[in-house]
Write an enzyme that holds these catalytic residues in place. Sequence first.
Site, PDB file in Angstrom:
ATOM      1  N   TYR A  33      11.043  -6.313 -48.029  1.00 40.61           N
ATOM      2  CA  TYR A  33      11.156  -5.872 -49.275  1.00 40.61           C
ATOM      3  C   TYR A  33      10.191  -6.837 -50.348  1.00 40.61           C
ATOM      4  CZ  TYR A  33      14.363  -9.731 -50.487  1.00 40.61           C
ATOM      5  OH  TYR A  33      14.856 -11.186 -50.727  1.00 40.61           O
ATOM      6  N   LYS A 152       9.975 -11.359 -45.245  1.00 42.22           N
ATOM      7  CA  LYS A 152      10.764 -11.093 -46.401  1.00 42.22           C
ATOM      8  C   LYS A 152      11.694  -9.750 -45.815  1.00 42.22           C
ATOM      9  CE  LYS A 152      10.893 -10.990 -51.477  1.00 42.22           C
ATOM     10  NZ  LYS A 152      11.599 -12.280 -51.705  1.00 42.22           N
ATOM     11  N   GLU A 184      14.830 -24.940 -48.902  1.00 42.07           N
ATOM     12  CA  GLU A 184      14.658 -24.000 -50.022  1.00 42.07           C
ATOM     13  C   GLU A 184      16.210 -23.422 -50.428  1.00 42.07           C
ATOM     14  OE1 GLU A 184      12.628 -20.493 -48.974  1.00 42.07           O
ATOM     15  OE2 GLU A 184      14.071 -20.144 -47.132  1.00 42.07           O
ATOM     16  N   LEU A 208      10.804 -18.961 -46.932  1.00 40.98           N
ATOM     17  CA  LEU A 208       9.745 -18.148 -47.445  1.00 40.98           C
ATOM     18  C   LEU A 208       8.658 -18.523 -48.213  1.00 40.98           C
ATOM     19  CD1 LEU A 208       9.412 -14.765 -47.703  1.00 40.98           C
ATOM     20  CD2 LEU A 208      10.519 -15.179 -49.895  1.00 40.98           C
TER      21      LEU A 208
END
Length: 286
Positions: A33, A152, A184, A208
């Site tokens: 996505y 992702k 993160e 990411l």
Amino acid sequence: MSSTVYLNGEFVPYEKALVPVEERAFLFADGIYEVVRVYGGRPFDLEPHMARLVRSARELRLPEPDCEGLTRVTRELIERNQIQEGTVYYQITRGFHGPRAHAFPTGNGAPTVLVLTHPLAPEKLAEHERQLREGVAAITVPEQRWARCDIKSVSLLPNVLAKQQAVERGAYEALFVRDGFVIEGSSSNVFAVLDGEIVTYPACNYILNGITRQRVIRTARELGYTVREEGIPLAALSRCQELFLTATVTEVMAVTRVDGQAIGDGSVGPVVRALQQAFREAVQAL
């Protein structure tokens, strides 16, 4: 007014956008996505988001997305749904293949391609502006995700559980800690200001590589800041001058408290202010 969704080549009303029960995203989270922010009716950083969608598809061995076609779909959906401030969500999965089986299906089954929009309500935008001005709180949680966070993927259960922990503790974000380093957030990248330099975990399989992250790194260097891509030690949070998050909807958000302890003097600092201003100028230049 019913919103319009793009599903497998057709524009259909939201309530009629249906997929089979044996869709592989539903059974296996077998899909990818992207989320793009819309400002003033225009998508922001659409091209790098499309490039990352292609990369994610390649890593999961999905058919390469038609970025030109998706760009046309994006603009049409924004117009059809009259989105001024909002987001565009893209999801591509391996599609419907029954009966359920772990291995990739054989045959010529087509992927499922979904694009939908969400408007951002005025009250949500106002709350976001307040958070940008005042900063937010975060908590730390142990890293429990898989080792391909650079993809992702729609497989986000550890992120969901971490975010829920943050919500239950009155915080905006949960920060993952791996081997003693803050790497993160559950839905954001993390930066620290240490000894006047900006530090963020390097782009690798454990995080990411956010589109906003990449933009902020470029901007910070253009503004004359030193940016080092290396681990942020958990033990160093107590001496951070500033800590901040970046993400498509989050933008550039100061973290003023972590696990109940103040970061710096507990207010939004000058580095974050400068990066927020530069980000706003980029949006206004659309």
